[in-house]
Design a protein around this motif. Structure first.
Motif, PDB file in Angstrom:
ATOM      1  N   ILE A 108       0.849  -1.188   0.000  1.00  9.43           N
ATOM      2  CA  ILE A 108       0.000   0.000   0.000  1.00  9.43           C
ATOM      3  C   ILE A 108       0.890   1.245   0.000  1.00  9.43           C
ATOM      4  CG2 ILE A 108      -1.893   1.221   1.149  1.00  9.43           C
ATOM      5  CD1 ILE A 108      -2.665  -1.384   2.492  1.00  9.43           C
ATOM      6  N   ALA A 109       0.627   2.146  -0.921  1.00  6.49           N
ATOM      7  CA  ALA A 109       1.412   3.372  -1.046  1.00  6.49           C
ATOM      8  C   ALA A 109       1.123   4.320   0.119  1.00  6.49           C
ATOM      9  CB  ALA A 109       1.093   4.048  -2.375  1.00  6.49           C
ATOM     10  N   PRO A 110       2.008   5.297   0.350  1.00 13.05           N
ATOM     11  CA  PRO A 110       1.800   6.249   1.447  1.00 13.05           C
ATOM     12  C   PRO A 110       0.450   6.963   1.351  1.00 13.05           C
ATOM     13  CG  PRO A 110       4.007   6.477   0.541  1.00 13.05           C
ATOM     14  CD  PRO A 110       3.269   5.561  -0.368  1.00 13.05           C
ATOM     15  N   HIS A 111      -0.251   7.018   2.469  1.00 18.66           N
ATOM     16  CA  HIS A 111      -1.520   7.748   2.606  1.00 18.66           C
ATOM     17  C   HIS A 111      -2.597   7.277   1.623  1.00 18.66           C
ATOM     18  CE1 HIS A 111       0.617  10.370   5.329  1.00 18.66           C
ATOM     19  NE2 HIS A 111       1.528  10.623   4.398  1.00 18.66           N
ATOM     20  N   GLU A 112      -2.514   6.020   1.213  1.00 16.21           N
ATOM     21  CA  GLU A 112      -3.522   5.472   0.313  1.00 16.21           C
ATOM     22  C   GLU A 112      -4.362   4.414   1.028  1.00 16.21           C
ATOM     23  OE1 GLU A 112      -2.337   4.125  -3.502  1.00 16.21           O
ATOM     24  OE2 GLU A 112      -1.786   6.141  -4.199  1.00 16.21           O
TER      25      GLU A 112
END
Length: 234
Positions: A108-112
């Motif tokens: 999971i990408a940052p802040h996603e």
């Protein structure tokens, strides 16, 4: 009197920043919600095991026949890897899991926020999660495994820095989780209980494309979340 007030004020000035720093360090990396197809969250209630154990533990009421998804939000500024298990089986390949860093995980990408709707059975498809009785659950029907029935568990791993490394794999294929059998293997076992425990079934197929990426997890778990779901009667 004035001196005592001054010392008390000084103590507060020194101590509060320490408490603030401690709070920042302990904040959760992720937010996990179990949601129905209508977008409504299943309420969860924090609980604490009798024995000391790492992680955040919750109880949750399951609704028979209700399809659900696991929504995970990465609240940090770095990529994370999440190993997700339902009824003790890794949701990517169906294997029995210990939630370790060398297992299949979602990135999971940052802040996603990512939504996981079912068991992955291919690079472009999943089969839906739904609450059902233990004998009808994926773990029981396919693997005869009820050791972690009624649990949704996640471990979170931060990416080891530096995080930008080209993926050098020769293939993007992953082993598929085996599908549900046409017959119920549990029918040959002892007589079923009148009221069975809650489990998660293997529902209809959904289009859900995925791709393999390189991710080097840190050696230690950053966070662990365990949800125990049960029928209201239990």
């Amino acid at each position: 009197m004035v001196r005592n007030i001054f010392l008390t004020a000084l103590f507060i000035v020194w101590v509060l920043p320490v408490f603030a720093c401690a709070h920042v360090e302990k904040q959760n990396l992720t937010e996990v919600r179990i949601v129905s197809d209508s977008g409504k969250e299943f309420p969860k209630y924090r609980t604490y095991p009798h024995f000391r154990q790492e992680g955040n533990f919750f109880y949750m009421e399951a609704t028979k026949g209700q399809r659900y998804s696991i929504q995970v939000t990465n609240k940090s500024n770095r990529r994370i890897g999440v190993v997700i298990a339902v009824d003790g089986r890794n949701i990517i390949n169906g294997k029995k899991t210990e939630l370790k860093r060398d297992e299949r995980m979602y990135i999971i990408a940052p802040h996603e926020t990512n939504m996981f709707e079912g068991w992955r059975t291919g690079m472009d498809r999943t089969n839906r999660f739904f609450f059902t009785e233990q004998s009808d659950s994926y773990a029981e029907k396919v693997f005869a495994d009820a050791s972690a029935m009624g649990t949704i568990a996640l471990t979170v791993y931060r990416e080891r820095l530096p995080e930008i490394i080209p993926y050098a794999g020769s293939s993007s294929r992953m082993k598929e989780a085996p599908g549900a059998p046409a017959t119920d293997r549990s029918a040959d076992r002892a007589e079923k209980k009148k009221t069975e425990e809650a489990g998660t079934g293997f529902g209809e197929t959904n289009y859900s494309p995925a791709r393999v990426v390189h991710f080097d997890p840190e050696p230690t778990t950053a966070e662990k979340i365990v949800l125990k779901y049960e029928w209201r009667s239990e």
